[in-house]
Design a protein around this motif. Structure first.
Motif, PDB file in Angstrom:
ATOM      1  N   THR A  76       0.808  -1.205   0.140  1.00  0.00           N
ATOM      2  CA  THR A  76       0.171  -0.051  -0.233  1.00  0.00           C
ATOM      3  C   THR A  76       0.912   1.279   0.449  1.00  0.00           C
ATOM      4  O   THR A  76       0.089   2.453  -0.892  1.00  0.00           O
ATOM      5  CB  THR A  76      -0.958  -0.277   1.293  1.00  0.00           C
ATOM      6  OG1 THR A  76       0.210  -0.155   2.271  1.00  0.00           O
ATOM      7  CG2 THR A  76      -2.199  -1.035   0.907  1.00  0.00           C
ATOM      8  N   HIS A  77       2.047   1.313   1.322  1.00  0.00           N
ATOM      9  CA  HIS A  77       2.408   2.404   1.235  1.00  0.00           C
ATOM     10  C   HIS A  77       4.057   1.976   0.970  1.00  0.00           C
ATOM     11  O   HIS A  77       4.678   1.327   1.816  1.00  0.00           O
ATOM     12  CB  HIS A  77       2.586   2.897   2.673  1.00  0.00           C
ATOM     13  CG  HIS A  77       1.578   3.417   2.709  1.00  0.00           C
ATOM     14  ND1 HIS A  77       0.602   2.971   3.339  1.00  0.00           N
ATOM     15  CD2 HIS A  77       1.241   5.248   2.906  1.00  0.00           C
ATOM     16  CE1 HIS A  77      -0.696   3.428   3.424  1.00  0.00           C
ATOM     17  NE2 HIS A  77      -0.468   5.236   3.409  1.00  0.00           N
ATOM     18  N   ASN A  84      11.190  -2.491   2.406  1.00  0.00           N
ATOM     19  CA  ASN A  84       9.673  -2.190   2.132  1.00  0.00           C
ATOM     20  C   ASN A  84       8.649  -3.111   3.271  1.00  0.00           C
ATOM     21  O   ASN A  84       8.308  -3.013   3.455  1.00  0.00           O
ATOM     22  CB  ASN A  84       9.277  -1.549   0.787  1.00  0.00           C
ATOM     23  CG  ASN A  84       9.131   0.238   0.474  1.00  0.00           C
ATOM     24  OD1 ASN A  84       9.492   0.829   1.790  1.00  0.00           O
ATOM     25  ND2 ASN A  84       9.054   0.487  -0.162  1.00  0.00           N
ATOM     26  N   ILE A 102      -3.918  -0.136   7.405  1.00  0.00           N
ATOM     27  CA  ILE A 102      -3.369   1.352   6.879  1.00  0.00           C
ATOM     28  C   ILE A 102      -3.935   1.710   7.418  1.00  0.00           C
ATOM     29  O   ILE A 102      -4.631   2.328   8.679  1.00  0.00           O
ATOM     30  CB  ILE A 102      -4.162   1.579   5.441  1.00  0.00           C
ATOM     31  CG1 ILE A 102      -4.158   1.378   4.327  1.00  0.00           C
ATOM     32  CG2 ILE A 102      -3.926   3.370   5.638  1.00  0.00           C
ATOM     33  CD1 ILE A 102      -4.507   1.308   2.684  1.00  0.00           C
ATOM     34  N   GLU A 123       9.097   3.130   3.032  1.00  0.00           N
ATOM     35  CA  GLU A 123       8.740   4.355   2.512  1.00  0.00           C
ATOM     36  C   GLU A 123       7.138   4.065   3.685  1.00  0.00           C
ATOM     37  O   GLU A 123       5.783   4.515   3.856  1.00  0.00           O
ATOM     38  CB  GLU A 123       8.441   4.765   1.150  1.00  0.00           C
ATOM     39  CG  GLU A 123       9.236   5.019   0.592  1.00  0.00           C
ATOM     40  CD  GLU A 123       9.250   4.416  -0.908  1.00  0.00           C
ATOM     41  OE1 GLU A 123       8.633   4.870  -1.331  1.00  0.00           O
ATOM     42  OE2 GLU A 123       9.369   3.257  -1.783  1.00  0.00           O
ATOM     43  N   THR A 124       6.499   3.194   4.324  1.00  0.00           N
ATOM     44  CA  THR A 124       5.897   2.406   4.845  1.00  0.00           C
ATOM     45  C   THR A 124       5.467   3.017   6.147  1.00  0.00           C
ATOM     46  O   THR A 124       5.923   3.867   6.617  1.00  0.00           O
ATOM     47  CB  THR A 124       6.125   0.782   5.397  1.00  0.00           C
ATOM     48  OG1 THR A 124       6.719   0.744   6.499  1.00  0.00           O
ATOM     49  CG2 THR A 124       6.591   0.091   4.022  1.00  0.00           C
ATOM     50  N   ASP A 125       4.016   3.108   6.318  1.00  0.00           N
ATOM     51  CA  ASP A 125       3.280   3.355   7.315  1.00  0.00           C
ATOM     52  C   ASP A 125       3.739   2.895   8.459  1.00  0.00           C
ATOM     53  O   ASP A 125       3.533   2.735   9.530  1.00  0.00           O
ATOM     54  CB  ASP A 125       1.791   3.669   7.001  1.00  0.00           C
ATOM     55  CG  ASP A 125       1.072   1.726   6.352  1.00  0.00           C
ATOM     56  OD1 ASP A 125       1.739   1.379   6.265  1.00  0.00           O
ATOM     57  OD2 ASP A 125      -0.505   2.137   6.411  1.00  0.00           O
TER      58      ASP A 125
END
Ligand code: F6R
Length: 589
Positions: A76-77, A84, A102, A123-125
């Motif tokens: 997703t992110h 990631n 998310i 870059e992930t949430d």
């Protein structure tokens, strides 16, 4: 979407975790990884690719640890990449976290954490969770975890590890499923039961805003709202390990299509539950079937069927319904959500919106104990057994039969159908299993698929209750074969798509055995006149289905279309179980 796993016990955690991830792979498969506590701290072998590819590159047999968490990702992110891939750690590498869902406020949290000196790698949430735990940690892992959860907005299922607390995995859930499989001196954590069914069928199912601690011999769970300790029920799961295995089939999808006869008859086990739903909706002014994808097609079939039986019903795509129709509902309305997983975010949101307006809510679901069943006023199960292939097949058959039974019961209750007609229909529903078996035994579809393997454009046409069949046939082909396929209401063709018809196009026309037959025949003549090839589906047609009541024809007509999509995919050298860019159980909006 994304599968998470955890293990604590006497076995070698890296090996157990990769086995569990393999069974959760249908939830996402662009990268995978594990975090386990070894002698020198937390190790996080991970990489881009499917579980088997990552496993082969990491050789978990050579790793050693008795506690760990794992993750198979649907991005997703951040792009699919090793950096990631989950699990993620804090700055010090003391805490590791795997997450499904998310975190909507992650940018805000990331800014705050960066200002306080934290540095991020991915870059992930998800990574903010590990840094939040680090920020709040003061010797009590569980307390730091709860404080971190308190900062999160969005959906999550989380597993967390720490080198400071080598015997425990912390878990939490909000709007993404998480189960704890209870073993003897060992415990398992997973997004879905097939991950641990081979080890135990005893489980605790976490509800939204609950968290807890899992050790090899113990579990404890708490409410995030009140902080109080919870007494969670131990559930015995009814699915068997064997059902979640591929058996002798090349792919889960093929196995699941061959389970369609059983799925049809198993759905009838939900009769009592459906009757309870029927009792409630009989006093409602309007019934809305709400669902996504394939399940929406089952809802559309329900609408046509109810209307054929003299009842008013609508079918809506959940992601549209939640922002439109839901606003006009009231207590005289009934919303029936249909879902294989019971976890689809848009369907859940639609039900929540309906509940907020005072509507009655029910669901037709396959996965026992899933989120929708916890949310809705009533639940009816399809009893289709575990569906592992990303493309839904046997669950669709279960949904069609459940919806048919609900419609028949409703029509009987509202005196639109007398007892004799009801019983005739019901008897035929019981016979549907054999009729589906006849289709599977006839073995005609592979040869047909071979002759169409290079066709670039397909249209699927149907009318009335077979319009959903056309939509579903096209969806199945496009999602696993990456071929352009469109489902159309046959009468609409002349309002535009007829312009596309030429010798490069193949049209699959579902032919009803009723008064609409002539209409579809006219549509076919129009297509043939433009040079396109037509393959008919129906009683004594090119693709043959057995005779049944026309209202049940969609339950039969879709079976060869599932096989057709499967064989085209295989002939193209693709993996029908894991279509690109997709994942089963879409738990994000
Ligand atoms: C297509 C397919 C999807 C699902 C949809 C809803 O083959 O499987 O379109 O039908 O994502 O999923 P559930 O039924 O789990 O709500």
């Amino acid at each position: 979407m994304c599968g998470i796993a955890g293990y604590v016990g006497g076995k070698n955690a890296p090996v157990v975790l990769f086995d569990m991830l393999k069974r959760l792979e249908y939830r996402g498969y662009d990268s995978a990884g594990i975090a386990y506590v070894g002698e020198d701290g937390i190790n996080i072998p991970k990489g881009k690719g499917k579980v088997d590819e990552v496993r082969a590159s990491l050789n978990p047999e050579s790793l050693m640890g008795q506690i760990g968490v794992g993750h198979t990702r649907w991005a997703t992110h951040g792009v699919p990449s090793t950096v990631n891939a989950h699990p993620h750690t804090d700055c010090t590498g003391v805490f590791a976290v795997a997450h499904n869902g998310i975190i909507e406020n992650f940018l805000e949290l990331k800014d705050e954490l960066e200002e306080r000196g934290h540095s991020f790698k991915s870059e992930t949430d998800t990574e903010v969770i590990a840094h939040l735990i680090e920020e709040y940690y003061d010797g009590d892992f569980l307390e730091a975890f709860a404080k971190a959860l308190g900062k999160l907005k969005g959906s999550y299922a989380i597993t967390a590890l720490s080198t400071h607390h080598r015997d425990m995995i912390l878990v939490a859930r909000n709007e993404s499923p998480l189960l704890i499989g209870l073993g003897e001196g060992e415990n398992f954590i997973a997004s879905d039961a097939p991950a641990f069914l081979g080890e135990t069928k005893e489980a605790v199912i976490l509800d939204d805003l609950e968290y807890g601690v899992v050790t090899a011999g113990n579990t404890a769970f708490y409410s995030l709202k009140s902080g109080r300790k919870l007494r969670k029920k131990h559930e015995t799961l009814s699915w068997s390990f064997r059902e979640a295995e591929r058996g002798g089939y090349h792919h889960f999808m093929l196995k699941e299509v061959h389970e369609e006869p059983d799925a049809a008859v198993n759905a009838l086990k939900g009769e009592k539950e459906l009757r309870a739903v029927c009792d409630k909706i009989s006093s409602c002014r309007r019934v809305y079937f709400v669902a996504c994808g394939t399940a929406y097609h089952a809802g559309l079939y329900g609408k046509y069927l109810m209307e054929r039986l003299g009842l008013a019903a609508e079918a809506s795509i959940a992601s549209e319904f939640r922002y439109s129709t839901a606003g006009s509902l009231n207590s005289e309305c009934a919303v029936i959500a249909i879902s294989q997983s019971g976890e689809t975010a848009d369907t859940i949101a639609a039900v929540k919106a309906a509940k907020a307006r005072g509507a009655y809510t029910a669901c037709i679901v396959n996965v026992v104990g899933s989120s929708l069943t916890r949310l809705c006023d009533d639940s009816a199960y399809t009893y289709s057994g575990p569906e592992i292939a990303v493309a839904s097949t046997k669950a669709y058959i279960g949904q069609l039969v459940s919806v048919a039974l609900l419609s028949l019961e409703s029509a009987k209750k509202k005196m639109k159908l007398d007892e004799k007609d009801f019983l005739d229909y019901f008897d035929e529903l019981k016979n549907i299993r054999e009729r589906i078996q006849d289709i599977l035994d006839s073995n005609e579809i592979r040869a047909l698929a071979e002759s169409e393997a290079n066709t670039r454009t397909f249209f699927y046409l149907g009318r009335r209750e077979n319009y959903p069949t056309a939509l579903e046939g096209a969806l199945k082909l496009k999602e696993i074969s990456y071929v352009h396929a469109e489902g159309y209401a046959a009468g609409e063709l002349k309002h535009g798509p007829l312009a596309l018809m030429d010798e490069t196009v193949t049209v699959l026309a579902i032919m009803p055995d009723d008064e609409l037959k002539r209409k579809v025949e006219s549509n076919i003549s129009e297509i043939k006149a433009r040079g396109a090839k037509v393959i008919t589906v129906g009683v004594n047609k090119d693709i043959r289905i057995p005779k049944t009541y026309p209202i049940f024809a969609p339950i039969l007509a879709i079976v060869p279309l599932h096989l057709f999509a499967y064989y085209i995919s295989v002939l193209k050298g693709l993996d029908p179980d894991k279509p690109r860019n997709l994942a089963k159980s879409v738990t994000v909006e």
